[in-house]
Every structure is written in structure tokens, then in C-alpha cells.
Design an enzyme around this catalytic site. Structure first.
Site, mmCIF file in Angstrom:
data_model
loop_
_atom_site.group_PDB
_atom_site.id
_atom_site.type_symbol
_atom_site.label_atom_id
_atom_site.label_comp_id
_atom_site.label_asym_id
_atom_site.label_seq_id
_atom_site.Cartn_x
_atom_site.Cartn_y
_atom_site.Cartn_z
ATOM 1 N N HIS A 134 -44.784 -0.751 97.956
ATOM 2 C CA HIS A 134 -44.641 0.533 98.426
ATOM 3 C C HIS A 134 -44.442 1.559 97.422
ATOM 4 O O HIS A 134 -44.773 2.852 97.404
ATOM 5 C CB HIS A 134 -43.278 0.366 99.278
ATOM 6 N N ASP A 141 -45.656 0.699 106.480
ATOM 7 C CA ASP A 141 -44.769 0.006 107.334
ATOM 8 C C ASP A 141 -44.852 0.712 108.611
ATOM 9 O O ASP A 141 -44.684 1.911 108.785
ATOM 10 C CB ASP A 141 -43.457 -0.113 107.161
ATOM 11 N N GLU A 204 -44.291 -10.562 107.660
ATOM 12 C CA GLU A 204 -43.837 -9.133 108.175
ATOM 13 C C GLU A 204 -44.893 -8.557 109.182
ATOM 14 O O GLU A 204 -45.936 -7.957 108.470
ATOM 15 C CB GLU A 204 -43.455 -7.946 107.255
ATOM 16 N N HIS A 207 -46.093 -4.673 108.250
ATOM 17 C CA HIS A 207 -46.478 -4.275 106.863
ATOM 18 C C HIS A 207 -47.874 -4.583 106.384
ATOM 19 O O HIS A 207 -48.186 -5.648 106.651
ATOM 20 C CB HIS A 207 -45.625 -4.856 105.861
#
EC number: 3.4.13.22
Length: 237
Positions: A134, A141, A204, A207
Site C-alpha cells: 500500500h 482494498d 484477502e 486486496h
């Protein structure tokens, strides 16, 4: 939404060789006004994390691909961005918060704690050549919303359990009707993002990345987004 194929088993091997980042110098842009089919809900700002932004930002090339993904959604649906570029301050808070959660659950071995942390929260760093995803502005996300609210994806954002694995609902031996609905929602998000050029982090469902070191490992490409330590370095209003 039921016509998307199953989500394939694909994992990011973090032990694999990763080519060095060749920073392209691309600017970041705010996301709240780039498309009527993209909304921003800055999750960490609403959760009160110090340093969290009221806006979400991504590199221009990532934002362009996000628009492509949003435009491929069925009528009536839109993308909801929960987080984009994330400062070192926020990353460090997330990492330490999850670490304390594990300790509170009874974890005591530091090596095992670090191993579990690595599954869900990247270790914070100020090294712009080996950044957390990130920090590059190349990771996003997100989820999908419809007329009645966010689609059911089976867990909340930042749920650090096995249910958060992207393929969890693909692997159920006797899925319920609700399980199938969740599976199809995840398939929709997965395929529109993959078709737009992103890669997914398999632990995830929310993501996705483009141009990062993880993206490069999965695509055999060259990473071209390094870390951005200060918002004013790269942003374009």
C-alpha cells in the site's frame, strides 16, 4: 453475476525472486471523483487511525484500471474503495494492533507471531525499494455495492481468519444457498479486477495490486511502483 468461473488457486510466493523496482515516477490521484461507478469509504479514517486520510489515492495507471473494472460491473453495481495508498504511520499502527490482538489471544512465540502477522499485514518499512504494497499507491482494498448496500462477501474488511481467503467459499464441500451467493460475489470482484490487469492477494478477498512487487511475482513482470513516503511527493490534484 452467476456466470463467472471459479477463482483459481494462485498464490504469491514471497520467497521467489523479485526483480528490483524501476520507479516510473507516476503521480497519484484522488479517487472520489474519477468515476460515477467508484465511491470511496476511507475505512481507516473512519476507524480513527492516526494519519489516515479522508480520501483514497492510487497511482494514475492503477486508477485507470480501476475505472475499467468498475465499468465492467453489471448495471446497478459500483466499486467501493476502502483503502489505497497507505502511509507508513498507518501501516505501523495496523501491524502493531494485529500483533497485540495475537498476544491477547494467547500467542507467545515471537517467531510464530511474526509468521502469522505476515499472512495478513505487511511489515511496515520506509525502504522505498522494498515497500509494503500500500505504500506504493499500487494496492487497493475494495468491495462492491448495489442498490441495497454492500454485497455480502462473507467477512468484514480486514477479517484475519480463514474465511477471508479469496477461495474459501470455493472449497466448501456442501455450500449453502448463502455460501453460493457469497462465492459468486467474490467471483465477480475477482474476475473484473483480474481482467483489468490486477492481481489478488489470496489471503484477502478485498486486496488487489498492479505494478507492485507482488504483482510482478505473479505476472513475471517488472515492478515499477516504489514506495511513496510523503503524500506531497507524488500527488496531483
Amino acid at each position: 453475476m452467476n456466470n463467472y468461473p471459479l477463482i483459481p488457486a494462485k498464490h504469491d510466493d514471497r520467497t521467489a525472486y523479485t526483480p528490483p523496482v524501476v520507479e516510473c515516477g507516476e503521480a497519484m490521484i484522488p479517487l472520489s471523483t474519477i468515476s460515477p461507478r467508484i465511491t470511496v469509504y476511507p475505512a481507516y479514517y473512519h476507524l480513527g487511525y492516526p494519519g489516515a486520510q479522508t480520501e483514497a489515492y492510487l497511482r494514475k495507471g492503477v486508477a485507470d484500471r480501476l475505472i475499467l473494472a468498475a465499468d465492467s460491473l453489471p448495471t446497478g453495481l459500483q466499486l467501493v474503495v476502502l483503502d489505497g495508498w497507505r502511509s507508513h504511520e498507518v501501516q505501523a499502527s495496523l501491524y502493531e494492533g494485529f500483533r497485540q490482538d495475537l498476544i491477547a489471544q494467547g500467542w507467545t512465540d515471537e517467531e510464530e507471531i511474526t509468521k502469522e502477522l505476515s499472512k495478513f499485514v505487511a511489515k511496515p518499512t520506509t525502504d522505498i525499494l522494498i515497500p509494503s504494497p500500500h505504500l506504493t499507491g499500487g494496492a487497493v482494498d475494495l468491495t462492491i455495492a448495489g442498490p441495497e448496500g454492500w454485497l455480502d462477501m462473507g467477512t468484514d474488511f480486514d477479517d484475519f481468519t480463514e474465511k477471508a481467503l479469496t477461495r474459501h467459499f470455493e472449497e466448501l464441500s456442501a455450500p449453502s444457498e448463502k455460501d453460493i451467493e457469497i462465492r459468486n460475489n467474490r467471483r465477480l470482484l475477482y474476475h473484473i479486477m483480474i481482467d483489468a490487469g490486477f492481481t489478488n492477494y489470496s489471503n484477502e478477498w478485498w486486496h488487489y495490486e498492479y505494478g507492485t512487487r507482488s504483482w510482478a511475482r505473479q505476472t513475471n513482470g517488472q515492478p515499477f511502483y516504489g514506495g511513496i513516503l510523503e503524500m506531497n511527493e507524488k500527488i496531483v490534484e
